[in-house]
Design an enzyme around this catalytic site. Sequence first.
Site, PDB file in Angstrom:
ATOM      1  CG  ASN A   9     122.767  88.585 130.194  1.00 35.20           C
ATOM      2  OD1 ASN A   9     122.398  88.311 129.056  1.00 35.20           O
ATOM      3  ND2 ASN A   9     121.940  89.058 131.118  1.00 35.20           N
ATOM      4  CD1 TRP A  10     127.871  89.178 125.693  1.00 32.80           C
ATOM      5  CD2 TRP A  10     127.751  88.600 123.528  1.00 32.80           C
ATOM      6  NE1 TRP A  10     129.149  88.944 125.254  1.00 32.80           N
ATOM      7  CE2 TRP A  10     129.113  88.580 123.921  1.00 32.80           C
ATOM      8  CE3 TRP A  10     127.445  88.256 122.211  1.00 32.80           C
ATOM      9  CZ2 TRP A  10     130.142  88.251 123.054  1.00 32.80           C
ATOM     10  CZ3 TRP A  10     128.472  87.918 121.340  1.00 32.80           C
ATOM     11  CH2 TRP A  10     129.812  87.922 121.760  1.00 32.80           C
ATOM     12  CE  LYS A  11     121.898  92.601 130.815  1.00 32.71           C
ATOM     13  NZ  LYS A  11     121.569  93.661 131.750  1.00 32.71           N
ATOM     14  CG  HIS A  91     118.221  88.860 133.681  1.00 36.98           C
ATOM     15  ND1 HIS A  91     117.789  90.155 133.545  1.00 36.98           N
ATOM     16  CD2 HIS A  91     119.568  88.927 133.852  1.00 36.98           C
ATOM     17  CE1 HIS A  91     118.829  90.976 133.620  1.00 36.98           C
ATOM     18  NE2 HIS A  91     119.923  90.256 133.802  1.00 36.98           N
ATOM     19  CD  GLU A  93     117.967  93.402 131.596  1.00 40.46           C
ATOM     20  OE1 GLU A  93     118.268  92.610 130.679  1.00 40.46           O
ATOM     21  OE2 GLU A  93     118.793  94.184 132.109  1.00 40.46           O
ATOM     22  CD  GLU A 159     122.225  89.644 137.347  1.00 37.09           C
ATOM     23  OE1 GLU A 159     123.276  89.968 136.801  1.00 37.09           O
ATOM     24  OE2 GLU A 159     121.167  89.489 136.734  1.00 37.09           O
ATOM     25  N   GLY A 165     123.135  97.559 135.023  1.00 39.40           N
ATOM     26  CA  GLY A 165     123.234  98.535 133.940  1.00 39.40           C
ATOM     27  C   GLY A 165     123.249  99.981 134.411  1.00 39.40           C
ATOM     28  CB  SER A 203     127.403  97.946 137.535  1.00 41.94           C
ATOM     29  OG  SER A 203     126.226  98.513 136.971  1.00 41.94           O
ATOM     30  N   GLY A 224     126.991  91.852 132.407  1.00 48.76           N
ATOM     31  CA  GLY A 224     126.275  92.325 131.226  1.00 48.76           C
ATOM     32  C   GLY A 224     127.170  93.183 130.351  1.00 48.76           C
ATOM     33  N   GLY A 225     127.055  94.504 130.505  1.00 49.33           N
ATOM     34  CA  GLY A 225     127.742  95.455 129.630  1.00 49.33           C
ATOM     35  C   GLY A 225     129.228  95.164 129.424  1.00 49.33           C
TER      36      GLY A 225
HETATM   37  P1  PGA Z   1     125.315  94.721 133.896  1.00 48.47           P
HETATM   38  O1  PGA Z   1     124.220  93.559 133.693  1.00 48.47           O
HETATM   39  O2  PGA Z   1     126.627  94.042 134.174  1.00 48.47           O
HETATM   40  O3  PGA Z   1     125.316  95.464 132.589  1.00 48.47           O
HETATM   41  O4  PGA Z   1     124.867  95.547 135.054  1.00 48.47           O
HETATM   42  C1  PGA Z   1     124.226  92.424 134.504  1.00 48.47           C
HETATM   43  C2  PGA Z   1     123.048  91.541 134.180  1.00 48.47           C
HETATM   44  O5  PGA Z   1     121.958  92.067 133.959  1.00 48.47           O
HETATM   45  O6  PGA Z   1     123.161  90.301 134.144  1.00 48.47           O
END
Ligand code: PGA
Length: 246
Positions: A9-11, A91, A93, A159, A165, A203, A224-225
């Site tokens: 997930n590149w956001k 998600h 966010e 999640e 994050g 994470s 994500g990251g």
């Molecule tokens: P993260 O993000 O791996 O950076 O914690 C995961 C996500 O929000 O899908």
Amino acid sequence: MTNLYLIGNWKQHGSRAAIQAFSKQWSFNANPALRIAIAPPFPYLQALVEALPGCELAAQDCSVHAQGAYTGEVSADMLADLDCQFVLVGHSERRQYHYETDELIAEKLAAAQSAGVTPVLCVGEQLSAREAGEQEDVVRAQLRSALAKSQPNLLIAYEPVWAIGTGLTATPDQANEMHAMIKQEVESLLGASQATPILYGGSVNAENADALFACPHVDGALVGGASLEAASFMAIAQSASNNLSH
Ligand code: PGA
């Protein structure tokens, strides 16, 4: 275990240059039982599929509407038209910054399914709920409302919001326990014959991926990251591949 899923997930990250750099480093011969996808921002879907053949496409969100005067929205039918296999729905966010409710998420899930795009329903508790021991109640409630209109064709990503994050990861036991509960709940909501894959997210990185993939109820990861760099995403893919037989 049949398939494992790894979705990056590149956001709101990425550029044409970043996709080129990623594709130059990316070389991973995935086992067909390991499905790897990346969810870039909408404008980069096409560039990504051209740059990374063999990698499936995911989107980060979709509209509840099929088409119409909804400025800024992207429909699930448009995603299907771009050969997008997956779309993230709900998600944390989106829930936090766009005030998405469980009812809206249920509609997005249904829109994705009717367009033939597999939704990845994201659920997870806040830190305060975990500290109060209410994590299962929170996630169960999210599942019940989100799956009210759902067909069985979906993935779920657990999640925990406190792990996204932050560098904090659920322990393999915490993830496995929650995934087992989710499987049970989904079976009772959608029918016992359906084995819905449950991905862990929060994470995930090259160091902790092995222990997470080794859990019997963890069917993949939403990353994500650590998906922004080809090297770390490939290392996670390698861990998934090593754990395919569990
Ligand atoms: P993260 O993000 O791996 O950076 O914690 C995961 C996500 O929000 O899908």
